[in-house]
Design a protein around this motif. Sequence first.
Motif, PDB file in Angstrom:
ATOM      1  N   GLY A 105      -6.757   4.615  68.499  1.00  0.00           N
ATOM      2  CA  GLY A 105      -5.317   4.789  68.669  1.00  0.00           C
ATOM      3  C   GLY A 105      -4.875   4.171  69.978  1.00  0.00           C
ATOM      4  N   ALA A 106      -3.610   3.876  70.050  1.00  0.00           N
ATOM      5  CA  ALA A 106      -3.045   3.401  71.308  1.00  0.00           C
ATOM      6  C   ALA A 106      -1.924   4.371  71.690  1.00  0.00           C
ATOM      7  N   LYS A 107      -2.085   4.997  72.824  1.00  0.00           N
ATOM      8  CA  LYS A 107      -1.053   5.940  73.260  1.00  0.00           C
ATOM      9  C   LYS A 107       0.089   5.165  73.903  1.00  0.00           C
ATOM     10  N   ILE A 108       1.251   5.295  73.304  1.00  0.00           N
ATOM     11  CA  ILE A 108       2.393   4.603  73.893  1.00  0.00           C
ATOM     12  C   ILE A 108       3.571   5.538  74.059  1.00  0.00           C
ATOM     13  N   VAL A 109       4.418   5.186  74.996  1.00  0.00           N
ATOM     14  CA  VAL A 109       5.626   5.958  75.251  1.00  0.00           C
ATOM     15  C   VAL A 109       6.820   5.063  74.970  1.00  0.00           C
ATOM     16  N   VAL A 157       3.944   8.462  71.154  1.00  0.00           N
ATOM     17  CA  VAL A 157       3.383   8.245  69.820  1.00  0.00           C
ATOM     18  C   VAL A 157       2.026   7.550  69.919  1.00  0.00           C
ATOM     19  N   GLU A 158       1.321   7.524  68.795  1.00  0.00           N
ATOM     20  CA  GLU A 158       0.006   6.906  68.812  1.00  0.00           C
ATOM     21  C   GLU A 158      -0.276   6.200  67.487  1.00  0.00           C
ATOM     22  N   PRO A 159       0.142   4.943  67.354  1.00  0.00           N
ATOM     23  CA  PRO A 159      -0.219   4.196  66.151  1.00  0.00           C
ATOM     24  C   PRO A 159      -1.731   3.982  66.112  1.00  0.00           C
ATOM     25  N   LYS A 160      -2.272   3.995  64.910  1.00  0.00           N
ATOM     26  CA  LYS A 160      -3.734   3.919  64.789  1.00  0.00           C
ATOM     27  C   LYS A 160      -4.169   2.666  64.039  1.00  0.00           C
ATOM     28  N   TYR A 161      -5.415   2.366  64.263  1.00  0.00           N
ATOM     29  CA  TYR A 161      -5.970   1.132  63.741  1.00  0.00           C
ATOM     30  C   TYR A 161      -7.432   1.400  63.446  1.00  0.00           C
ATOM     31  N   GLY A 162      -7.916   0.966  62.314  1.00  0.00           N
ATOM     32  CA  GLY A 162      -9.337   1.205  62.043  1.00  0.00           C
ATOM     33  C   GLY A 162      -9.690   1.068  60.583  1.00  0.00           C
ATOM     34  N   GLY A 170     -13.671   3.041  54.083  1.00  0.00           N
ATOM     35  CA  GLY A 170     -13.927   1.643  53.738  1.00  0.00           C
ATOM     36  C   GLY A 170     -12.682   0.788  53.635  1.00  0.00           C
ATOM     37  N   GLU A 171     -11.507   1.382  53.756  1.00  0.00           N
ATOM     38  CA  GLU A 171     -10.270   0.610  53.648  1.00  0.00           C
ATOM     39  C   GLU A 171      -9.651   0.406  55.020  1.00  0.00           C
ATOM     40  N   ARG A 172      -8.975  -0.697  55.155  1.00  0.00           N
ATOM     41  CA  ARG A 172      -8.349  -0.956  56.446  1.00  0.00           C
ATOM     42  C   ARG A 172      -7.192   0.009  56.671  1.00  0.00           C
ATOM     43  N   LEU A 173      -7.173   0.553  57.851  1.00  0.00           N
ATOM     44  CA  LEU A 173      -6.137   1.524  58.189  1.00  0.00           C
ATOM     45  C   LEU A 173      -5.218   0.895  59.233  1.00  0.00           C
ATOM     46  N   ASN A 174      -3.950   1.013  58.979  1.00  0.00           N
ATOM     47  CA  ASN A 174      -3.008   0.460  59.933  1.00  0.00           C
ATOM     48  C   ASN A 174      -1.792   1.368  59.924  1.00  0.00           C
ATOM     49  N   GLU A 175      -1.905   2.431  60.649  1.00  0.00           N
ATOM     50  CA  GLU A 175      -0.907   3.491  60.565  1.00  0.00           C
ATOM     51  C   GLU A 175       0.354   3.112  61.323  1.00  0.00           C
ATOM     52  N   THR A 176       1.487   3.241  60.634  1.00  0.00           N
ATOM     53  CA  THR A 176       2.749   2.937  61.281  1.00  0.00           C
ATOM     54  C   THR A 176       3.390   4.217  61.792  1.00  0.00           C
ATOM     55  N   VAL A 177       3.879   4.161  63.004  1.00  0.00           N
ATOM     56  CA  VAL A 177       4.557   5.311  63.582  1.00  0.00           C
ATOM     57  C   VAL A 177       6.057   5.070  63.495  1.00  0.00           C
ATOM     58  N   LYS A 178       6.767   6.063  62.953  1.00  0.00           N
ATOM     59  CA  LYS A 178       8.206   5.870  62.815  1.00  0.00           C
ATOM     60  C   LYS A 178       8.952   6.791  63.766  1.00  0.00           C
ATOM     61  N   ILE A 179       9.913   6.241  64.453  1.00  0.00           N
ATOM     62  CA  ILE A 179      10.757   7.053  65.341  1.00  0.00           C
ATOM     63  C   ILE A 179      12.184   6.852  64.887  1.00  0.00           C
ATOM     64  N   LYS A 180      12.700   7.823  64.168  1.00  0.00           N
ATOM     65  CA  LYS A 180      14.000   7.640  63.539  1.00  0.00           C
ATOM     66  C   LYS A 180      15.128   7.509  64.569  1.00  0.00           C
TER      67      LYS A 180
END
Lengths: 129, 797
Positions: free
Chosen positions: B688-692, B702-707, B711-721
Amino acid sequence: MKARYYIGGTIILVFLGLLFYNFTRTNIEYESDFVKVMQTGKTCKATGVWVKEKSFQEDIQNRTFVFYLRDANNNEMKVIYRGTKPNNFEIATNVVVTGKFENGVFHATDVLTKCPSKYEGQNVNTSGS
Amino acid sequence: MIGNILISIAFIAAATSGVLYFLNYKGYQNTLNFARIMFHTMATSTILASIFLLYLILTHQFQYKYVYSYSDTSLPLGLLISTFYAGQEGSFLLWALWMAIIGIILQQYASSRGDLEPRVMAVYSLVQSFLLLMITPLVKNPFALIYSEPFMASANTINSQFFNLPFLANYFFTDNSTGMHYVKIDQSLVDALKSAGISLNEFIINGRGLNPLLQNFWMQIHPPILFVGFAAMSVPFSFAFAALMKNDYKEWIKQSLPWTLFAAMVLGLGIMLGGYWAYGVLGWGGYWAWDPVENSSLIPWIISVAALHTMLVQKKTANENSIGAFAKTNLVLIILSFILVLYSTFLTRSGVLGDASVHSFVDPGYFAYLLLLIFMGTFIVLGGGLLIYRWKYLQQITPPHNNILSREFALFTGSVVLGASALVTFLGTSAPILGKSVQIEFYNEMNLPLGILIGLINGLSLLVKWKESEGKELLRKSIFSLTAAVITTVIMYFVGVKDLKMVLFAFASAFAFFVNAEIAYKIFRRNFEKVGAYIAHMGLALLFIGVIASSKYDKSIDVNLVKGEPAEVFGYKMVFTGYSPTEDGKYQFKILIEKNGKKYTAAPVMYYSDFNQGIMRNPDIVPFLTKDIYISPISYDDGTTSNSQAQTVQIKKGESVKIGEAEIEFLSFNMPADAMQKMMSGGDFEIGAKIVVKSYGSKYEVEPKYGIRNGERLNETVKIKDANLQISLASMSADQGMITLQVEPYNQTRNENLTRKEILAVTASIKPFVGLVWLGTVVIVVGFFIAMIRRLKESKV
């Protein structure tokens, strides 16, 4: 006969005057010292190296490209270029930006990249493996 | 080895023939034959050396450094041949090759014209000696072997079946910044290979290849023609110098006129072909950028054209008692034009332009730099020195000036204006030597009034008679062309040419055009061979009008074309219909253009180049009679990972970036201790990358994740409405502490099947009458050619 030389002489003088005036007016100095670039406030051509470790921003929608340049004395300067990232940017050994330093940012109208590989052999910095 | 021997023989033979020709001129009768033999030895060796280099290139002899550096096995035949002159060494050899071929013709020409041969050929051989010296094994040698100095060859150009050779390990290197592998090729490696029974040609199986910027049709045409022009420019110089040697200034004018016409024709064509290349393929958007390299070949061209005009006056006014008017001017201009060719070479080859030009060569090394200076200096000293030495005599024999209202004076004035234009361009181009640089505005501002004068003087000079004219008669003769020019200008004014200087330029060009057209029309039937000059002038006028329309009145806009959705651009309906790969691994982006039911297609090209490590872009042009639609690609977005509103930002740990109203700061990585190990072994991991994010006074952590998860590529999107943002982690570099974020507005849905939008961003331009520039060029060349044939006939004694 004499009048002809006077007229000719005057025309030449006017031309040379115009030449000198326009040359000075449109002159852009090369500047490799960013401290001076930041001070002058005049349009100049700043030469430096792209700071790859620093953040850059590429906005396709608004066609702006923001990056940092560093000069030989390790002074860094933020550059905003109205345009897209130029060809060869990644491998450029030197970047020449034309523009003006205003409000803490260098606003570039032109970015020129100098590439080692363009015509001549690439100099590779190597380290033993 | 063979190449080196041939070049060395050519150099020695050139120098020897120069000396022998000079001795013959000095009265040693018996040296003439030997001088001729030496000259032909030089020509033969130069031609053979060129054939040998071509053979090395065609058979992929990558053990030669030059072949390795500029070619590879993937190039098609035409481009493979063009790698001959892709580098400095080869382009000097090409120059020398043309010198050799032109020299053979020149020797024939000179030997049938009185006592011309020894003088002219002595000078010409001296020029050729310098050129050959530049490529002898001591300086910039196209036949150098790759290991003559230790050389880092990219590992992917090496035959991989030899990678397991035990001794090779010592020669492997890795560039840490790029991760590229290299093999260091030096004498010791070559020896080791030899003892293992491996030839260097088996070992190196590919070359670095040709810069993709040069990989197109015009690379096969433009440089060879330009170099013919460069080589040809030394012929008029040889004649002028020969005249100074003999101290006889009548004959050389008519003898060198066809050569001067030839040189100016070919050089001019070469320059404009370069312009077409820049316009049509490289995507500079225009045909002329006042780039120092372009300028540096334009300057000698202008001077040689100025010389042509005053040479004509001298030829016309010469008689038994007089050498004719402007004898000094002609000597000065012809010598200058050649020195400016050398200066052009110096500017572009020595590296002095450095940062100033898009396509200057890089530093060739101190020795070559010095030699270029000596080359130029020698001819400045020789040409200038002899001229000064003869000056006093020249002063005495020059006839007095003519009437102002005469063609002689008008042509002289024209040459002066051309000279002024050359001076302007020279100053601007040379400014980088002084660490300065002028804006393009300088050239335009200064050359525009000169262009107006050139148009006017050109028209007038043809209306006035030789020796003396009367004002009244002049007025009567100019009625047609003046009226026609006024009408044309008025039309252009209403079409949109409103700027005063441009109106004047349009008038002057139109005036010149109609004066020449009228004369050409009259003499076309009964005196065709004299029509050359008028045709060339008409071509120039057309080119001028093309310049006015296309440079000052073009329109340009950046548009985003969504696939399948028509967009209205300058009254044309444009639809991006998709892309397709081309045979050579590039991508064509097809755009349908429609207006009034007529359909056209444009297909600009983009591709990733390994050589340049970046995206390369080629424009496409839809030519019409009155304008070009010029489409230059900017970027393509396939809509899967991002969309038009997305931005890519790269942030270093601890730093922040502003996007619109939001400020995004990257605090730290959230990396489990075993993440790295799992990543390497291919197991599941998450980083994860901790960002402000700070937006409108609020702060979001927030902390968007990557990994990889299951077995599947994960690319989590963080939404800030509330901040209207969604952020995902596109890539990261842990050791550099960098992350790359994809930032886009909150309401952008990312469902691929529903809203996937492919977007092609292009710059679309309308360039009116740019075709006139090319048409004008062709017409000028035709005019020059006709004039050359005429003057060639006249040159026979």
